[in-house]
Write a protein that holds these residues in place. Structure first.
Motif, PDB file in Angstrom:
ATOM      1  N   ASP A 205       5.962   9.913 -19.754  1.00  0.00           N
ATOM      2  CA  ASP A 205       4.209   9.820 -20.157  1.00  0.00           C
ATOM      3  C   ASP A 205       3.888   8.431 -19.693  1.00  0.00           C
ATOM      4  O   ASP A 205       2.652   8.288 -19.714  1.00  0.00           O
ATOM      5  N   ARG A 206       4.754   7.413 -19.627  1.00  0.00           N
ATOM      6  CA  ARG A 206       4.329   6.181 -19.515  1.00  0.00           C
ATOM      7  C   ARG A 206       4.510   5.647 -17.996  1.00  0.00           C
ATOM      8  O   ARG A 206       4.057   4.455 -17.697  1.00  0.00           O
ATOM      9  N   VAL A 207       5.313   6.529 -17.325  1.00  0.00           N
ATOM     10  CA  VAL A 207       5.683   5.917 -15.811  1.00  0.00           C
ATOM     11  C   VAL A 207       4.549   5.872 -14.801  1.00  0.00           C
ATOM     12  O   VAL A 207       4.503   4.858 -13.978  1.00  0.00           O
ATOM     13  N   PRO A 208       3.296   6.530 -15.321  1.00  0.00           N
ATOM     14  CA  PRO A 208       2.143   6.323 -14.349  1.00  0.00           C
ATOM     15  C   PRO A 208       1.579   5.041 -14.482  1.00  0.00           C
ATOM     16  O   PRO A 208       0.758   4.614 -13.621  1.00  0.00           O
ATOM     17  N   SER A 209       1.899   4.305 -15.379  1.00  0.00           N
ATOM     18  CA  SER A 209       1.309   2.922 -15.520  1.00  0.00           C
ATOM     19  C   SER A 209       2.360   1.615 -14.732  1.00  0.00           C
ATOM     20  O   SER A 209       2.074   0.686 -14.721  1.00  0.00           O
ATOM     21  N   ILE A 210       3.299   2.356 -14.024  1.00  0.00           N
ATOM     22  CA  ILE A 210       4.392   1.414 -13.306  1.00  0.00           C
ATOM     23  C   ILE A 210       3.401   1.320 -11.941  1.00  0.00           C
ATOM     24  O   ILE A 210       3.453   2.382 -11.070  1.00  0.00           O
ATOM     25  N   SER A 211       2.841   0.095 -11.525  1.00  0.00           N
ATOM     26  CA  SER A 211       2.112   0.096 -10.525  1.00  0.00           C
ATOM     27  C   SER A 211       2.792  -0.342  -9.133  1.00  0.00           C
ATOM     28  O   SER A 211       2.538  -0.430  -7.932  1.00  0.00           O
ATOM     29  N   VAL A 212       4.056  -0.968  -9.715  1.00  0.00           N
ATOM     30  CA  VAL A 212       4.684  -1.465  -8.467  1.00  0.00           C
ATOM     31  C   VAL A 212       5.561  -0.799  -7.520  1.00  0.00           C
ATOM     32  O   VAL A 212       5.769   0.544  -8.115  1.00  0.00           O
ATOM     33  N   PRO A 213       5.430  -0.986  -6.139  1.00  0.00           N
ATOM     34  CA  PRO A 213       6.197   0.008  -5.238  1.00  0.00           C
ATOM     35  C   PRO A 213       7.690   0.236  -5.668  1.00  0.00           C
ATOM     36  O   PRO A 213       8.424  -0.447  -6.165  1.00  0.00           O
ATOM     37  N   THR A 214       7.680   1.732  -5.863  1.00  0.00           N
ATOM     38  CA  THR A 214       9.183   2.143  -6.307  1.00  0.00           C
ATOM     39  C   THR A 214       9.932   3.016  -5.272  1.00  0.00           C
ATOM     40  O   THR A 214       9.151   4.213  -4.873  1.00  0.00           O
ATOM     41  N   LEU A 215      11.140   2.803  -4.899  1.00  0.00           N
ATOM     42  CA  LEU A 215      11.842   3.696  -4.197  1.00  0.00           C
ATOM     43  C   LEU A 215      12.906   4.449  -5.060  1.00  0.00           C
ATOM     44  O   LEU A 215      13.413   3.888  -5.879  1.00  0.00           O
TER      45      LEU A 215
END
Length: 270
Positions: A205-215
């Protein structure tokens, strides 16, 4: 990697760590039951060509002390942040494997200024979903009664798809020739990791606030964390991308060390 390790006092724990290579910093966060040595030289040596690679032993395993605070995924993330602060690193690339991916997500959520971009390998955002998918697997993986060769055989089965092992009999023989000792040497720390994983409420539920590019990287034949859960994680990320290995298992770092390292390097160097 643990040869020539250093230690840093981070809150209640003495963390063992190593720094090797030149370039921008890259923090490696190990998964359940592993030490910094578990990354393997082929994988790390490839990363070292472009990055200053920082690896460490989570509290209670390897050369790190167990500390006095109750173990949790959030505590492990705080340890990682404390190590970066100790080293004077204001921002870094971060790679987390399996449980280390849980820790990497919590680190990014708690201290977003420290993480410039993120690689999540063989992981998901809610361990409970993985447990529902693979209850027998996690029962075996977290059976603390196994030691020595039995633990090594269990780990082999968890990390590598049987078809891949059949095509690499020399690898299987070499893997089994070195019985694992970390479970017996660090029993209290491993038990702490079991508790930490079991008590983690996840972060989907908090992952959408991770704004950095993620692979997000997965093995399509991963017997621990289903690749489908890694795909679900990518969908929740604002800037996520997904790559996979068709015959890869949970142990991609051993199956395809150079290929995985080059994939990571290309993403972080884009």
């Amino acid at each position: 990697m643990s040869q020539g390790f250093r230690t840093a006092q981070i809150d209640d724990v003495s963390l063992a760590y190593t720094v090797a290579g030149q370039g921008e910093p890259l923090l490696l966060i190990m998964g359940f039951g592993g030490t910094m040595d578990f990354w393997g030289f082929p994988f790390v040596s490839t990363l070292m060509k472009k990055f200053k690679v920082i690896a460490f032993d989570n509290r209670g395993v390897g050369e790190s002390s167990i500390g006095t605070e109750p173990p949790s995924i959030e505590r492990f993330a705080s340890d990682a942040a404390g190590l970066l602060d100790h080293l004077g690193i204001e921002s870094t690339h971060v790679l987390g494997w399996s449980m280390g991916g849980y820790v990497a997500q919590e680190l990014t959520l708690a201290r977003p200024e420290l993480v410039r971009d993120l690689v999540l390998y063989g992981t998901c955002c809610d361990h409970r979903a993985a447990l529902v998918s693979r209850p027998e697997t996690f029962g075996d993986l977290m059976d603390l009664s196994e030691t020595g060769m039995d633990r090594t055989k269990t780990t082999l089965r968890m990390l590598f798809p049987r078809p891949w092992l059949d095509f690499h009999p020399g690898f299987e023989k070499a893997f089994l020739s070195r019985p694992m000792t970390v479970y017996s040497r660090c029993a209290e720390g491993i038990a702490g990791q079991v508790k930490a994983i079991a008590s983690w409420k996840g972060c989907c539920d908090r992952v959408p606030s991770i704004s950095v590019p993620t692979l997000v990287v997965a093995g399509e034949m991963d017997g621990v964390i289903p690749a489908s859960l890694s795909r679900e994680l990518v969908k929740a990320l604002p800037d996520g991308s997904f790559r996979s290995f068709s015959d890869g298992g949970h142990g991609l770092v051993y199956q395809y060390p150079k290929e995985l390292a080059e994939m990571v390097t290309n993403f972080l160097s884009r």
